[in-house]
Design a protein around this motif. Structure first.
Motif, PDB file in Angstrom:
ATOM      1  N   TYR A 448       0.834  -1.212   0.000  1.00  0.00           N
ATOM      2  CA  TYR A 448       0.000   0.000   0.000  1.00  0.00           C
ATOM      3  C   TYR A 448       0.863   1.255   0.000  1.00  0.00           C
ATOM      4  O   TYR A 448       0.603   2.207  -0.753  1.00  0.00           O
ATOM      5  CB  TYR A 448      -0.926  -0.007   1.219  1.00  0.00           C
ATOM      6  N   LEU A 449       1.895   1.283   0.839  1.00  0.00           N
ATOM      7  CA  LEU A 449       2.753   2.469   0.926  1.00  0.00           C
ATOM      8  C   LEU A 449       3.443   2.754  -0.399  1.00  0.00           C
ATOM      9  O   LEU A 449       3.588   3.911  -0.805  1.00  0.00           O
ATOM     10  CB  LEU A 449       3.783   2.287   2.036  1.00  0.00           C
ATOM     11  N   ARG A 450       3.871   1.695  -1.086  1.00  0.00           N
ATOM     12  CA  ARG A 450       4.516   1.895  -2.386  1.00  0.00           C
ATOM     13  C   ARG A 450       3.518   2.457  -3.395  1.00  0.00           C
ATOM     14  O   ARG A 450       3.827   3.380  -4.161  1.00  0.00           O
ATOM     15  CB  ARG A 450       5.076   0.571  -2.896  1.00  0.00           C
ATOM     16  N   ALA A 451       2.313   1.904  -3.392  1.00  0.00           N
ATOM     17  CA  ALA A 451       1.311   2.379  -4.338  1.00  0.00           C
ATOM     18  C   ALA A 451       0.934   3.834  -4.073  1.00  0.00           C
ATOM     19  O   ALA A 451       0.665   4.602  -5.008  1.00  0.00           O
ATOM     20  CB  ALA A 451       0.055   1.500  -4.256  1.00  0.00           C
ATOM     21  N   ALA A 452       0.960   4.236  -2.811  1.00  0.00           N
ATOM     22  CA  ALA A 452       0.620   5.615  -2.458  1.00  0.00           C
ATOM     23  C   ALA A 452       1.753   6.583  -2.780  1.00  0.00           C
ATOM     24  O   ALA A 452       1.542   7.802  -2.833  1.00  0.00           O
ATOM     25  CB  ALA A 452       0.274   5.698  -0.979  1.00  0.00           C
ATOM     26  N   GLY A 453       2.970   6.060  -2.973  1.00  0.00           N
ATOM     27  CA  GLY A 453       4.119   6.910  -3.261  1.00  0.00           C
ATOM     28  C   GLY A 453       4.917   7.287  -2.035  1.00  0.00           C
ATOM     29  O   GLY A 453       5.883   8.052  -2.119  1.00  0.00           O
ATOM     30  N   ALA A 454       4.560   6.729  -0.870  1.00  0.00           N
ATOM     31  CA  ALA A 454       5.236   7.123   0.364  1.00  0.00           C
ATOM     32  C   ALA A 454       6.665   6.614   0.442  1.00  0.00           C
ATOM     33  O   ALA A 454       7.477   7.157   1.204  1.00  0.00           O
ATOM     34  CB  ALA A 454       4.435   6.618   1.572  1.00  0.00           C
ATOM     35  N   LEU A 455       6.993   5.573  -0.342  1.00  0.00           N
ATOM     36  CA  LEU A 455       8.340   5.012  -0.301  1.00  0.00           C
ATOM     37  C   LEU A 455       9.168   5.408  -1.513  1.00  0.00           C
ATOM     38  O   LEU A 455      10.237   4.846  -1.757  1.00  0.00           O
ATOM     39  CB  LEU A 455       8.259   3.480  -0.202  1.00  0.00           C
ATOM     40  N   ASP A 456       8.683   6.393  -2.268  1.00  0.00           N
ATOM     41  CA  ASP A 456       9.413   6.842  -3.463  1.00  0.00           C
ATOM     42  C   ASP A 456      10.682   7.603  -3.113  1.00  0.00           C
ATOM     43  O   ASP A 456      11.591   7.708  -3.936  1.00  0.00           O
ATOM     44  CB  ASP A 456       8.519   7.738  -4.324  1.00  0.00           C
ATOM     45  N   SER A 457      10.723   8.172  -1.915  1.00  0.00           N
ATOM     46  CA  SER A 457      11.857   9.003  -1.502  1.00  0.00           C
ATOM     47  C   SER A 457      12.302   8.574  -0.111  1.00  0.00           C
ATOM     48  O   SER A 457      11.477   8.126   0.698  1.00  0.00           O
ATOM     49  CB  SER A 457      11.443  10.478  -1.486  1.00  0.00           C
ATOM     50  N   PRO A 458      13.588   8.700   0.186  1.00  0.00           N
ATOM     51  CA  PRO A 458      14.036   8.387   1.557  1.00  0.00           C
ATOM     52  C   PRO A 458      13.532   9.396   2.584  1.00  0.00           C
ATOM     53  O   PRO A 458      13.636   9.163   3.782  1.00  0.00           O
ATOM     54  CB  PRO A 458      15.569   8.432   1.441  1.00  0.00           C
ATOM     55  N   ASP A 459      12.993  10.498   2.092  1.00  0.00           N
ATOM     56  CA  ASP A 459      12.463  11.529   2.985  1.00  0.00           C
ATOM     57  C   ASP A 459      10.973  11.257   3.235  1.00  0.00           C
ATOM     58  O   ASP A 459      10.111  11.745   2.516  1.00  0.00           O
ATOM     59  CB  ASP A 459      12.652  12.910   2.359  1.00  0.00           C
ATOM     60  N   LEU A 460      10.681  10.439   4.245  1.00  0.00           N
ATOM     61  CA  LEU A 460       9.309  10.089   4.606  1.00  0.00           C
ATOM     62  C   LEU A 460       8.986  10.775   5.933  1.00  0.00           C
ATOM     63  O   LEU A 460       9.485  10.371   6.987  1.00  0.00           O
ATOM     64  CB  LEU A 460       9.155   8.574   4.723  1.00  0.00           C
ATOM     65  N   THR A 461       8.189  11.840   5.872  1.00  0.00           N
ATOM     66  CA  THR A 461       7.855  12.595   7.075  1.00  0.00           C
ATOM     67  C   THR A 461       6.368  12.467   7.371  1.00  0.00           C
ATOM     68  O   THR A 461       5.533  12.781   6.519  1.00  0.00           O
ATOM     69  CB  THR A 461       8.223  14.087   6.914  1.00  0.00           C
ATOM     70  N   PHE A 547      -4.956  -4.373   5.577  1.00  0.00           N
ATOM     71  CA  PHE A 547      -4.997  -4.119   4.138  1.00  0.00           C
ATOM     72  C   PHE A 547      -5.364  -5.415   3.416  1.00  0.00           C
ATOM     73  O   PHE A 547      -5.035  -6.511   3.868  1.00  0.00           O
ATOM     74  CB  PHE A 547      -3.642  -3.626   3.621  1.00  0.00           C
ATOM     75  N   THR A 548      -6.049  -5.263   2.298  1.00  0.00           N
ATOM     76  CA  THR A 548      -6.330  -6.414   1.455  1.00  0.00           C
ATOM     77  C   THR A 548      -5.067  -6.804   0.697  1.00  0.00           C
ATOM     78  O   THR A 548      -4.054  -6.095   0.740  1.00  0.00           O
ATOM     79  CB  THR A 548      -7.455  -6.094   0.458  1.00  0.00           C
ATOM     80  N   GLU A 549      -5.140  -7.915  -0.017  1.00  0.00           N
ATOM     81  CA  GLU A 549      -3.967  -8.382  -0.766  1.00  0.00           C
ATOM     82  C   GLU A 549      -3.520  -7.369  -1.812  1.00  0.00           C
ATOM     83  O   GLU A 549      -2.332  -7.268  -2.118  1.00  0.00           O
ATOM     84  CB  GLU A 549      -4.275  -9.724  -1.447  1.00  0.00           C
ATOM     85  N   ASP A 550      -4.458  -6.613  -2.378  1.00  0.00           N
ATOM     86  CA  ASP A 550      -4.075  -5.624  -3.380  1.00  0.00           C
ATOM     87  C   ASP A 550      -3.778  -4.250  -2.775  1.00  0.00           C
ATOM     88  O   ASP A 550      -3.647  -3.262  -3.497  1.00  0.00           O
ATOM     89  CB  ASP A 550      -5.144  -5.507  -4.463  1.00  0.00           C
ATOM     90  N   GLY A 551      -3.690  -4.197  -1.438  1.00  0.00           N
ATOM     91  CA  GLY A 551      -3.269  -2.964  -0.778  1.00  0.00           C
ATOM     92  C   GLY A 551      -4.365  -1.988  -0.433  1.00  0.00           C
ATOM     93  O   GLY A 551      -4.081  -0.851  -0.056  1.00  0.00           O
ATOM     94  N   ALA A 552      -5.617  -2.395  -0.516  1.00  0.00           N
ATOM     95  CA  ALA A 552      -6.715  -1.490  -0.153  1.00  0.00           C
ATOM     96  C   ALA A 552      -6.903  -1.513   1.365  1.00  0.00           C
ATOM     97  O   ALA A 552      -6.815  -2.572   1.992  1.00  0.00           O
ATOM     98  CB  ALA A 552      -8.006  -1.910  -0.846  1.00  0.00           C
ATOM     99  N   PRO A 553      -7.148  -0.360   1.980  1.00  0.00           N
ATOM    100  CA  PRO A 553      -7.334  -0.339   3.440  1.00  0.00           C
ATOM    101  C   PRO A 553      -8.619  -1.041   3.864  1.00  0.00           C
ATOM    102  O   PRO A 553      -9.643  -0.953   3.188  1.00  0.00           O
ATOM    103  CB  PRO A 553      -7.390   1.162   3.762  1.00  0.00           C
ATOM    104  N   VAL A 554      -8.548  -1.750   4.981  1.00  0.00           N
ATOM    105  CA  VAL A 554      -9.709  -2.393   5.602  1.00  0.00           C
ATOM    106  C   VAL A 554     -10.010  -1.637   6.885  1.00  0.00           C
ATOM    107  O   VAL A 554      -9.140  -1.518   7.761  1.00  0.00           O
ATOM    108  CB  VAL A 554      -9.435  -3.874   5.907  1.00  0.00           C
ATOM    109  N   LEU A 555     -11.214  -1.116   6.983  1.00  0.00           N
ATOM    110  CA  LEU A 555     -11.576  -0.267   8.113  1.00  0.00           C
ATOM    111  C   LEU A 555     -12.507  -0.998   9.067  1.00  0.00           C
ATOM    112  O   LEU A 555     -13.326  -1.826   8.654  1.00  0.00           O
ATOM    113  CB  LEU A 555     -12.249   1.022   7.630  1.00  0.00           C
ATOM    114  N   GLY A 556     -12.382  -0.653  10.335  1.00  0.00           N
ATOM    115  CA  GLY A 556     -13.292  -1.185  11.337  1.00  0.00           C
ATOM    116  C   GLY A 556     -14.631  -0.477  11.271  1.00  0.00           C
ATOM    117  O   GLY A 556     -14.831   0.471  10.509  1.00  0.00           O
TER     118      GLY A 556
END
Length: 888
Positions: A448-461, A547-556
């Motif tokens: 999920y994080l990769r798909a969102a772009g959060a791991l595209d850069s070492p600068d994750l704030t 998260f589901t297998e395809d990276g979708a969030p599962v909410l309570g």
């Protein structure tokens, strides 16, 4: 309505008090539009007009025009007194004076009379710097000018025509170029004593042809209205806001003590006036839950979150960080606030919501599968059932056969947590299965994080409200386990002592109002009662559970009521409304408006706003937020109220210091509980404000404590806890103590901890028995209940009266018998009144025969209720053994 739509709506809202004025101008249904000047067309960036004198004193001292020893507050007091003296010395000339007259009344020994023009000019320049054009008034003026409606200004002022023209010479006020000005100094009388009659005569108009707008209830409203002038009360601070300002320590007397938290360059940053303006513009002035929440969002959380958003955007801009990540559920609102701030300030920063939670990152960070590691993971949650725990770990009951018959057992103590940990790790197969499920959960999160772009850069704030930096630390661990070389940073509203774990992990975690638990008062107050902050910022959805297998969030599931969600939404609308009005002044200033990110005085002022609200909520806030529900969110389905119902019943027994003894699970917001009771609220307010010493609420003499012990299945007595005995304003006392052990049979209570006669109004035990939650609390409150208790070193006097002979005197609660099974954890609450007796114990008397009979019969009833006929027989046997001299 989504957050983006709310933000857009906030920017388009018309001022509620001016809607009629806009229609009148558009229809040209008045001949003249009349305005007050100060606090109407112009307002100052200080809480009260006279506070600008303190800043003037600082400027004069820096320029060598005032003595070095003269403080800002001293000069302010002198300037106020000089004006009063100047007016008083006028005699038959009347009280109207000019600024030159006022400065002539200042002592020549301290202020050189030869520099009169320079001193007067200095004051006018400070007034120019600190006065701000009211943008809503500017729009009315522009509209009047476009529609050829004549404008007049009517002002009680000591400024000359030239000085006033200088103060009003602003691009936004170009529509005043043809306006006639009526000054009290010019005409020798003020608005309350004849200035409006002069206006009517010189304009040669009837009163009904004029609409006057002003802030003063007498001079701008009552007086012209009596003449027949149509009036609009452009109020500054209404009564509810006045109450809020009072709790923050802001003086309400216009000429009272100097305001706190002022900055020499920016005053109060315009915060006081903008809070007043946003409240007046909204029209949200009813006592409904929605309006109360809106006002809280606008006047309390609005300034705080606006400052936080500016700080976050500025820190990212300074660090060169282009993208910020805001974990949901707070992320939807936080990202909107940060993006609004960055856009208005011209910073190339974008904030994006991202789905992360403590629960999900905790599971993803698990990398050891021994008993100790799994035990630590389990104990992070609050009273999960084994069924819920297996769901968290993505395990089926059949995969852990030893737990299959214990699915509803609550993991509420160290012993059961240890046994469950052993069950989950006792074979290589189970350890591998656990490792596989955790690894899969981690991989789904990373996908999920990769798909969102959060791991595209070492600068994750990350941007979050904060407290312990738990998500940041757990995410860092999960990324390390996955061999991803990224160390997340964190920008938070506040962090507490627990954040040291993030620092020891080499992570950057910054706090806006507090960092690593400092300043102590700010951090401890916010972290002790964070619930309203979190609830007001959260999106209206369930928490992230995976998260589901395809990276979708599962909410309570969403557990909050529709009314609570409507009130939360209103609070968010209020926050956005404040930010919108703040940003409108940022925009209008052309880049000169101070930010709230850097000046320490801004942080101090905002911290004071939120800390004061958490320490002393108003009765209206208590009524709304006290009914809100809290969801545990760590794999548990547990939902509790912010102010539990059982504590509401205990209100008459509480003292202010008892509130400090309450744990987080007792009450998420103790001050909210206090606000429900006028006397307790007043006492708590006096204590938190430092008006009284803590010892005022403690009994005199040697301290005594209520002590709790429990007896285990091994027939061993263990200590559970102690609480200080206090006697409140009603003459009543309260004690609440927790206990935890896997097989508790009995509880013993030494209620007063000293010789005393005690009236016990009720005793209540809540918790888990037979590894299940008690369906109903156990209560002792009737004479029959107390007759059935066991007493050691004390005696039952009948009714609910008990005489305790000393510190070791106890009454015994047979909880396992009442509950039908041993208890594993719980809480005992006692409400009582205590009459201390002499420590010499000379007043002790043996119980009467009647009392003995009643107590024995009560004991028999208790045995029968708990254990039936067998229990009665066993009780009789114990009595017989005692009579024969044997052990009991």
């Amino acid at each position: 309505m989504g957050v983006a739509a709310m933000a857009e709506a906030a920017g388009k809202r018309t001022h509620a008090l001016l809607e009629d004025v806009h229609r009148i101008v558009a229809d040209r249904s008045c001949a003249v539009l009349s305005f007050d000047v100060f606090d109407t067309i112009l307002w100052r960036r200080v809480p009260r007009p006279a506070d600008v004198f303190g800043i003037l004193g600082s400027r004069l001292r820096a320029a060598g025009l005032a003595p070095a020893w003269m403080t800002d507050a001293t000069f302010r007091r002198m300037r106020i007194a000089a004006e009063a003296k100047s007016r008083g010395d006028r005699g038959d000339l009347g009280p109207e004076v000019s600024l030159f007259d006022i400065w002539r009344a200042m002592p020549s020994d301290l202020f050189d009379g030869a520099l009169l023009d320079k001193l007067v000019k200095a004051e006018v320049e400070v007034e120019r710097e600190f006065t701000v054009v009211d943008l809503d008034m500017a729009e009315v003026i522009r509209e009047a000018d476009r529609n050829d409606v004549d404008i007049v200004l009517v002002s009680d002022t000591y400024f000359t025509e030239e000085q006033l023209s200088y103060l009003l010479d602003r691009p936004e006020l170009d529509g005043l170029r043809k306006a006639r000005v009526f000054r009290s100094h010019q005409h020798g009388t003020d608005k309350a004593n004849g200035l409006f009659e002069i206006v009517l005569n010189e304009l040669n108009l009837s009163p009904e042809q004029i609409v006057h707008i002003g802030d003063n209830e007498v001079a701008d409203i009552e007086v012209p209205a009596e003449l027949g002038v149509r009036v609009v009360h452009y109020r500054r601070v209404d009564q509810p806001l006045a109450v809020v300002l009072e709790r923050e320590g802001e003086p309400d007397d216009p000429f009272g003590r100097y305001a706190p938290f002022l900055d020499e360059e920016h005053g109060d940053f315009g915060i006081t006036s903008l809070r007043a303006k946003v409240l007046q513009a909204s029209g949200a002035d009813s006592e409904s839950g929605r309006d109360t929440a809106w006002r809280f969002g606008a006047a309390v959380l609005g300034p705080v979150m606006t400052g936080f958003a500016e700080w976050v955007a500025w820190r990212a801009h300074e660090a060169g960080t282009k993208v910020l990540w805001c974990p949901m559920r707070e992320g939807e609102l936080l990202s909107t606030l940060v993006n609004n701030a960055a856009r208005e300030r011209g910073w190339d920063v974008e904030a994006r919501p991202i789905w992360l939670s403590r629960h999900v990152t905790s599971l993803a960070a698990l990398d050891k599968f021994d008993v100790d590691s799994v035990h630590e993971f389990i104990r992070r949650s609050y009273k999960l059932s084994i069924r819920e725990l297996l769901s968290v770990l993505h395990l089926r009951a059949g995969e852990v056969p030893s737990l299959a018959n214990e699915l509803d057992t609550v993991v509420d103590n160290g012993d059961i947590a240890e046994r469950v940990s052993i069950a989950l790790t006792e074979s290589p197969h189970l350890q591998n299965r656990l490792k596989a499920t955790v690894t899969a959960a981690r991989e789904r999160m990373i996908r999920y994080l990769r798909a969102a772009g959060a791991l595209d850069s070492p600068d994750l704030t990350l941007v979050d409200l904060g407290w312990g930096g738990t998500i940041q630390r757990q995410l860092a661990q999960a990324l390390k386990v996955a061999d991803i070389d990224i160390k997340p940073a964190g920008l938070y509203l506040a962090t507490d002592d627990r954040s040291v774990r993030a620092y020891l992990a080499g992570l950057r975690a910054e706090g806006y109002l507090a960092q690593a638990g400092h300043p102590v008062d700010i951090a401890s107050t916010i972290v002790r009662s964070p619930e309203v902050l979190e609830q007001c910022v959260n999106a209206l959805c369930g928490t992230l559970v995976g998260f589901t297998e395809d990276g979708a969030p599962v909410l309570g599931r969403v557990t909050e009521s529709s009314s609570q969600n409507a009130e939360r939404l209103a609070a968010q609308e209020g926050m956005l409304a404040f930010q919108s009005i703040w940003n409108s002044y940022v925009r209008a200033s052309g880049g000169t408006w101070s930010d709230l990110a850097r000046p320490q005085a801004a942080k101090d002022r905002l911290a004071n706003i939120v800390v004061s609200a958490l320490k002393a909520p108003t009765p209206g806030e208590a009524a709304v937020f006290g009914s809100w529900a809290h969801e545990d969110n760590f794999g548990s389905t547990l939902v509790t109220k912010v102010v539990p119902d059982d504590l509401v019943a205990a209100l008459p027994y509480l003292s202010p210091l008892d509130l400090d003894d309450l744990g987080m699970r007792d009450s998420f917001w103790p001050a909210l509980l206090a606000a429900s009771d006028t006397g307790l609220a007043s006492a708590s307010k006096a204590l938190t404000a430092g008006f009284v010493d803590r010892n005022v609420f403690e009994p005199s003499g040697e301290p005594f404590e209520t002590a709790l012990h429990y007896r285990t299945g091994a027939d061993e007595w263990e200590k559970a806890g102690r609480r200080r005995v206090r006697i409140n304003r009603n003459g009543l006392s309260f004690a609440r103590l927790d206990f935890e052990h896997h097989d508790i049979i009995d509880l013993s209570l030494a209620i007063p901890g000293r010789p005393a006669i005690v009236r016990v109004d009720w005793i209540e035990v809540r918790g888990n028995a037979g590894r299940r939650p008690l369906p109903e609390p156990l209560r002792w409150e009737t004479p029959e209940d107390f007759a059935g208790l066991t007493y050691a070193g004390c005696r039952w006097l009948g009714g609910n009266m008990i005489e305790f002979g000393g510190p070791e005197s106890v009454l015994v609660l047979r909880v396992a018998g009442r509950a039908g099974a041993p208890m594993s954890s719980g809480q005992v609450t006692v409400a009582f009144a205590v009459l201390p007796q002499s420590l010499s114990n000379l007043s002790a008397r043996p119980p009467s025969a009647a009392t003995k009979v009643a107590r024995i019969s009560g004991r028999l009833r208790e045995e029968y209720r708990a254990r039936g006929a067998t229990g009665v027989a066993a009780g009789a046997a114990r009595v017989a053994i005692r009579k024969l001299g044997g052990a009991s």
